[in-house]
Motif scaffolding. Structure first.
Motif, PDB file in Angstrom:
ATOM      1  N   GLY A  69      -1.578  27.883  68.956  1.00 56.94           N
ATOM      2  CA  GLY A  69      -2.369  29.074  69.077  1.00 56.94           C
ATOM      3  C   GLY A  69      -1.724  30.253  68.403  1.00 56.94           C
ATOM      4  N   GLY A  70      -2.412  31.360  68.391  1.00 51.56           N
ATOM      5  CA  GLY A  70      -1.878  32.611  67.869  1.00 51.56           C
ATOM      6  C   GLY A  70      -1.616  32.598  66.377  1.00 51.56           C
ATOM      7  N   ILE A  71      -0.594  33.331  65.989  1.00 51.42           N
ATOM      8  CA  ILE A  71      -0.300  33.497  64.564  1.00 51.42           C
ATOM      9  C   ILE A  71       0.197  32.199  63.934  1.00 51.42           C
ATOM     10  CG2 ILE A  71       2.057  34.345  64.779  1.00 51.42           C
ATOM     11  CD1 ILE A  71       0.798  36.515  62.592  1.00 51.42           C
ATOM     12  N   GLY A  72       0.833  31.338  64.725  1.00 48.20           N
ATOM     13  CA  GLY A  72       1.242  30.032  64.209  1.00 48.20           C
ATOM     14  C   GLY A  72       0.044  29.201  63.794  1.00 48.20           C
ATOM     15  N   ALA A  73      -0.999  29.245  64.600  1.00 47.22           N
ATOM     16  CA  ALA A  73      -2.232  28.529  64.267  1.00 47.22           C
ATOM     17  C   ALA A  73      -2.892  29.138  63.035  1.00 47.22           C
ATOM     18  CB  ALA A  73      -3.189  28.551  65.443  1.00 47.22           C
ATOM     19  N   ARG A  74      -2.814  30.444  62.929  1.00 47.26           N
ATOM     20  CA  ARG A  74      -3.369  31.111  61.739  1.00 47.26           C
ATOM     21  C   ARG A  74      -2.624  30.677  60.486  1.00 47.26           C
ATOM     22  NH1 ARG A  74      -3.350  37.098  62.155  1.00 47.26           N
ATOM     23  NH2 ARG A  74      -4.265  36.916  60.091  1.00 47.26           N
ATOM     24  N   LEU A  75      -1.296  30.528  60.596  1.00 49.25           N
ATOM     25  CA  LEU A  75      -0.504  30.067  59.457  1.00 49.25           C
ATOM     26  C   LEU A  75      -0.989  28.692  59.003  1.00 49.25           C
ATOM     27  CD1 LEU A  75       1.854  29.901  57.450  1.00 49.25           C
ATOM     28  CD2 LEU A  75       3.293  29.158  59.353  1.00 49.25           C
ATOM     29  N   ILE A  76      -1.110  27.769  59.943  1.00 50.89           N
ATOM     30  CA  ILE A  76      -1.576  26.428  59.605  1.00 50.89           C
ATOM     31  C   ILE A  76      -2.977  26.481  59.002  1.00 50.89           C
ATOM     32  CG2 ILE A  76      -2.164  24.148  60.526  1.00 50.89           C
ATOM     33  CD1 ILE A  76       0.867  24.725  60.448  1.00 50.89           C
ATOM     34  N   SER A  77      -3.845  27.289  59.591  1.00 49.31           N
ATOM     35  CA  SER A  77      -5.209  27.436  59.089  1.00 49.31           C
ATOM     36  C   SER A  77      -5.231  27.957  57.653  1.00 49.31           C
ATOM     37  CB  SER A  77      -5.996  28.366  60.005  1.00 49.31           C
ATOM     38  OG  SER A  77      -7.306  28.524  59.547  1.00 49.31           O
ATOM     39  N   GLU A  78      -4.416  28.953  57.367  1.00 51.32           N
ATOM     40  CA  GLU A  78      -4.344  29.494  56.006  1.00 51.32           C
ATOM     41  C   GLU A  78      -3.868  28.427  55.023  1.00 51.32           C
ATOM     42  OE1 GLU A  78      -5.377  32.328  54.735  1.00 51.32           O
ATOM     43  OE2 GLU A  78      -5.902  33.264  56.637  1.00 51.32           O
ATOM     44  N   LEU A  79      -2.863  27.654  55.421  1.00 48.02           N
ATOM     45  CA  LEU A  79      -2.346  26.620  54.526  1.00 48.02           C
ATOM     46  C   LEU A  79      -3.377  25.522  54.295  1.00 48.02           C
ATOM     47  CD1 LEU A  79       1.355  26.422  55.720  1.00 48.02           C
ATOM     48  CD2 LEU A  79       0.459  27.479  53.629  1.00 48.02           C
ATOM     49  N   VAL A  80      -4.146  25.200  55.310  1.00 49.16           N
ATOM     50  CA  VAL A  80      -5.239  24.234  55.138  1.00 49.16           C
ATOM     51  C   VAL A  80      -6.237  24.792  54.123  1.00 49.16           C
ATOM     52  CG1 VAL A  80      -7.251  23.183  56.250  1.00 49.16           C
ATOM     53  CG2 VAL A  80      -5.016  23.098  57.373  1.00 49.16           C
ATOM     54  N   ALA A  81      -6.582  26.049  54.258  1.00 48.82           N
ATOM     55  CA  ALA A  81      -7.562  26.668  53.363  1.00 48.82           C
ATOM     56  C   ALA A  81      -7.078  26.705  51.915  1.00 48.82           C
ATOM     57  CB  ALA A  81      -7.890  28.081  53.841  1.00 48.82           C
ATOM     58  N   PHE A  82      -5.790  26.941  51.709  1.00 50.08           N
ATOM     59  CA  PHE A  82      -5.263  26.971  50.342  1.00 50.08           C
ATOM     60  C   PHE A  82      -5.220  25.574  49.728  1.00 50.08           C
ATOM     61  CE2 PHE A  82      -3.547  31.207  51.462  1.00 50.08           C
ATOM     62  CZ  PHE A  82      -3.998  31.901  50.356  1.00 50.08           C
ATOM     63  N   ALA A  83      -5.086  24.546  50.550  1.00 49.03           N
ATOM     64  CA  ALA A  83      -5.156  23.145  50.113  1.00 49.03           C
ATOM     65  C   ALA A  83      -4.167  22.788  49.007  1.00 49.03           C
ATOM     66  CB  ALA A  83      -6.575  22.792  49.688  1.00 49.03           C
ATOM     67  N   GLY A  84      -3.013  23.406  49.027  1.00 46.75           N
ATOM     68  CA  GLY A  84      -1.987  23.100  48.037  1.00 46.75           C
ATOM     69  C   GLY A  84      -0.892  24.134  48.105  1.00 46.75           C
ATOM     70  N   PRO A  85       0.098  24.009  47.226  1.00 49.40           N
ATOM     71  CA  PRO A  85       1.211  24.967  47.240  1.00 49.40           C
ATOM     72  C   PRO A  85       0.737  26.398  46.991  1.00 49.40           C
ATOM     73  CG  PRO A  85       1.676  23.112  45.789  1.00 49.40           C
ATOM     74  CD  PRO A  85       0.243  23.004  46.179  1.00 49.40           C
ATOM     75  N   VAL A  86       1.344  27.307  47.729  1.00 43.58           N
ATOM     76  CA  VAL A  86       1.002  28.721  47.594  1.00 43.58           C
ATOM     77  C   VAL A  86       2.257  29.534  47.899  1.00 43.58           C
ATOM     78  CG1 VAL A  86       0.212  28.896  49.983  1.00 43.58           C
ATOM     79  CG2 VAL A  86      -0.653  30.506  48.304  1.00 43.58           C
ATOM     80  N   SER A  87       2.365  30.688  47.312  1.00 47.72           N
ATOM     81  CA  SER A  87       3.499  31.569  47.546  1.00 47.72           C
ATOM     82  C   SER A  87       3.544  32.007  49.008  1.00 47.72           C
ATOM     83  CB  SER A  87       3.381  32.808  46.653  1.00 47.72           C
ATOM     84  OG  SER A  87       4.259  33.830  47.068  1.00 47.72           O
ATOM     85  N   TRP A  88       4.741  32.007  49.579  1.00 47.78           N
ATOM     86  CA  TRP A  88       4.890  32.445  50.967  1.00 47.78           C
ATOM     87  C   TRP A  88       4.339  33.850  51.139  1.00 47.78           C
ATOM     88  CZ3 TRP A  88       7.267  36.829  52.582  1.00 47.78           C
ATOM     89  CH2 TRP A  88       8.118  37.469  51.667  1.00 47.78           C
ATOM     90  N   GLU A  89       4.523  34.698  50.113  1.00 45.13           N
ATOM     91  CA  GLU A  89       4.105  36.090  50.236  1.00 45.13           C
ATOM     92  C   GLU A  89       2.578  36.224  50.291  1.00 45.13           C
ATOM     93  OE1 GLU A  89       5.115  40.501  48.473  1.00 45.13           O
ATOM     94  OE2 GLU A  89       5.876  38.755  47.411  1.00 45.13           O
ATOM     95  N   VAL A  90       1.875  35.386  49.560  1.00 42.88           N
ATOM     96  CA  VAL A  90       0.417  35.406  49.596  1.00 42.88           C
ATOM     97  C   VAL A  90      -0.062  35.085  51.010  1.00 42.88           C
ATOM     98  CG1 VAL A  90      -1.670  34.233  48.774  1.00 42.88           C
ATOM     99  CG2 VAL A  90       0.118  34.883  47.157  1.00 42.88           C
TER     100      VAL A  90
END
Length: 84
Positions: A1-22
């Motif tokens: 839950g919380g911001i950790g879940a948001r992190l996972i959700s964002e990474l799922v949405a990007f569907a590949g490598p992405v800059s940590w800063e983005v």
């Protein structure tokens, strides 16, 4: 839950490598200071990795390449359930 879940959700949405800063700027839209953003990112990443380990999730699910790129490694048998 919380911001950790948001992190996972964002990474799922990007569907590949992405800059940590983005990803971090998506999570903390109001944070302008780069040093504070990096601190928040490092703390969050450590917490999420610890939670995944304690839940028995394989260690290579959330990876970083050492050059600022982060991603979820989804295997063919893995399932992603969108609960947004």
């Amino acid at each position: 839950g919380g911001i950790g879940a948001r992190l996972i959700s964002e990474l799922v949405a990007f569907a590949g490598p992405v800059s940590w800063e983005v990803v971090a700027r998506e999570l903390w839209k109001d944070e302008a200071d780069g040093n504070e953003l990096r601190h928040r990112w490092d703390v969050l990443l450590g917490r999420v990795r610890a939670r995944l380990r304690s839940a028995g999730v394989r260690g290579d699910l959330l990876t970083s390449d050492g050059s600022g790129q982060v991603q979820l490694v989804i295997y063919p048998d893995d399932q992603v359930v969108d609960r947004t």
